[in-house]
Design an enzyme around this catalytic site. Sequence first.
Site, mmCIF file in Angstrom:
data_model
loop_
_atom_site.group_PDB
_atom_site.id
_atom_site.type_symbol
_atom_site.label_atom_id
_atom_site.label_comp_id
_atom_site.label_asym_id
_atom_site.label_seq_id
_atom_site.Cartn_x
_atom_site.Cartn_y
_atom_site.Cartn_z
ATOM 1 N N ARG A 76 0.802 -1.223 0.000
ATOM 2 C CA ARG A 76 0.000 0.000 0.000
ATOM 3 C C ARG A 76 0.836 1.275 0.000
ATOM 4 O O ARG A 76 0.586 2.201 -0.778
ATOM 5 C CB ARG A 76 -0.945 0.032 1.215
ATOM 6 C CG ARG A 76 -2.232 -0.704 1.010
ATOM 7 C CD ARG A 76 -2.737 -1.264 2.306
ATOM 8 N NE ARG A 76 -1.837 -2.310 2.757
ATOM 9 C CZ ARG A 76 -1.960 -3.595 2.410
ATOM 10 N NH1 ARG A 76 -2.951 -3.974 1.673
ATOM 11 N NH2 ARG A 76 -1.084 -4.498 2.821
ATOM 12 N N THR A 77 1.842 1.354 0.876
ATOM 13 C CA THR A 77 2.574 2.620 0.980
ATOM 14 C C THR A 77 3.299 2.927 -0.326
ATOM 15 O O THR A 77 3.191 4.032 -0.864
ATOM 16 C CB THR A 77 3.564 2.580 2.166
ATOM 17 O OG1 THR A 77 2.846 2.204 3.332
ATOM 18 C CG2 THR A 77 4.206 3.935 2.392
ATOM 19 N N LYS A 105 25.469 -4.402 -3.522
ATOM 20 C CA LYS A 105 26.921 -4.329 -3.751
ATOM 21 C C LYS A 105 27.608 -3.700 -2.555
ATOM 22 O O LYS A 105 28.803 -3.454 -2.554
ATOM 23 C CB LYS A 105 27.225 -3.488 -4.997
ATOM 24 C CG LYS A 105 26.656 -4.045 -6.282
ATOM 25 C CD LYS A 105 27.040 -3.115 -7.435
ATOM 26 C CE LYS A 105 26.322 -3.504 -8.704
ATOM 27 N NZ LYS A 105 26.408 -2.424 -9.702
ATOM 28 N N ARG A 126 11.570 3.791 3.002
ATOM 29 C CA ARG A 126 11.241 2.809 4.046
ATOM 30 C C ARG A 126 12.502 1.999 4.333
ATOM 31 O O ARG A 126 13.171 1.542 3.409
ATOM 32 C CB ARG A 126 10.124 1.870 3.601
ATOM 33 C CG ARG A 126 9.956 0.710 4.588
ATOM 34 C CD ARG A 126 8.712 -0.076 4.362
ATOM 35 N NE ARG A 126 7.526 0.700 4.694
ATOM 36 C CZ ARG A 126 6.283 0.212 4.612
ATOM 37 N NH1 ARG A 126 6.091 -1.026 4.230
ATOM 38 N NH2 ARG A 126 5.260 0.957 4.938
ATOM 39 N N HIS A 154 5.693 5.751 11.400
ATOM 40 C CA HIS A 154 5.134 5.672 10.035
ATOM 41 C C HIS A 154 4.206 6.887 9.913
ATOM 42 O O HIS A 154 2.980 6.760 9.936
ATOM 43 C CB HIS A 154 4.376 4.356 9.877
ATOM 44 C CG HIS A 154 4.061 3.977 8.458
ATOM 45 N ND1 HIS A 154 4.112 4.874 7.409
ATOM 46 C CD2 HIS A 154 3.678 2.787 7.918
ATOM 47 C CE1 HIS A 154 3.778 4.243 6.295
ATOM 48 N NE2 HIS A 154 3.518 2.981 6.579
HETATM 49 N N1 ASP Z 1 1.776 -1.678 6.645
HETATM 50 C C1 ASP Z 1 2.029 -1.262 8.002
HETATM 51 C C2 ASP Z 1 3.500 -0.937 8.192
HETATM 52 O O1 ASP Z 1 4.245 -0.903 7.247
HETATM 53 C C3 ASP Z 1 1.506 -2.224 9.014
HETATM 54 C C4 ASP Z 1 2.089 -3.601 9.023
HETATM 55 O O2 ASP Z 1 3.019 -3.919 8.265
HETATM 56 O O3 ASP Z 1 1.593 -4.404 9.815
HETATM 57 O O4 ASP Z 1 3.896 -0.668 9.306
#
Ligand code: ASP
Length: 327
Positions: A76-77, A105, A126, A154
């Site tokens: 999703r993100t 590398k 991320r 987050h």
């Molecule tokens: N998608 C959310 C996160 O990246 C929640 C999860 O992974 O449980 O933190």
Amino acid sequence: MVTKVNGSTKRVGLSPTMHNGFYGRDILSVKQFAREDLDYIFGVAEEMEAIVRRVGATDLLKGSILANLFYEPSTRTSSSFAAAMQRLGGSVIPINEVRYSSVTKGESLPDTIRTLEAYADLVVLRHPEVGASQIAARYSRKPIINAGDGVGEHPTQALLDLFTIQQELGRVDGLHIAMAGDLKYGRTVHSLARLLCLYDVEMSFVSPDILRLPEEVRDEVIALGKPVRETHAIEDIIETVDVLYVTRVQKERFSDLTQYESVRNLYEVTTDLMSRAKPKMILMHPLPRVGEIHYDVDADPRAAYFRQMENGMYVRMALLAAVLGKA
Ligand code: ASP
């Protein structure tokens, strides 16, 4: 105004049409936000939703490039940031599989960031380590958006969570909001609990002892004048909550998998449990779910998690436009 987290305003590729507290800033933690910032972003997000529903896209960020750098899995993100940028007329450099990049590398995070900022106008990052986005921001002349730093924060998820509560229930003040599941490793909970301190809310935290909210977050919430009510059972709060925010037990954070097995199935939201909740409450989840909410609960109009997920794109469109000075 958004706090100046990282010194002066960073370089973005466009000349701004609008100065706001977000212009040229890194988005690293929810601690940067004041309530006016949220009102501003949510107002723009509503406009973005209207644009998408009416015409699908705009060329507000035409010519801008976002680098999507994901060192941890994401559905999703990463895709909502990519969709957000493309619906605003911009384009995306996707590095979702760092194993195919120079990271394998042995390239360091600062060098990877220096590379991407040379090509893009902002970087969404991320990373499995807490504080990685702060390090990236130190090296980057372009804005960095924290899309999850290990068990840390987050922030953009918390923005979309709060936007969803407001859209669904018409307000945030005065609500009883319970977070349940993995409160220790769940970074979305760490960000949301902090952000909710800007509102007049009652918070409950439901978890087994080994997954309690970290002391650091608990202390911050208490210092901001919010009582922290902790319990082990969703049944204790189900009848009084306006928002039940359920989370996945974060398997990838456990060094001892037998410990994970001992807590993985502790909470399961069923239609039976939902029958005891208020008729106007909402059930939320940052997703992915792995058994915490039964599939037959999806048909309940109070199940808001798919609407919550869609809201992520509108909120991220608003944030991208604001950071690039075009909101
Ligand atoms: N998608 C959310 C996160 O990246 C929640 C999860 O992974 O449980 O933190």
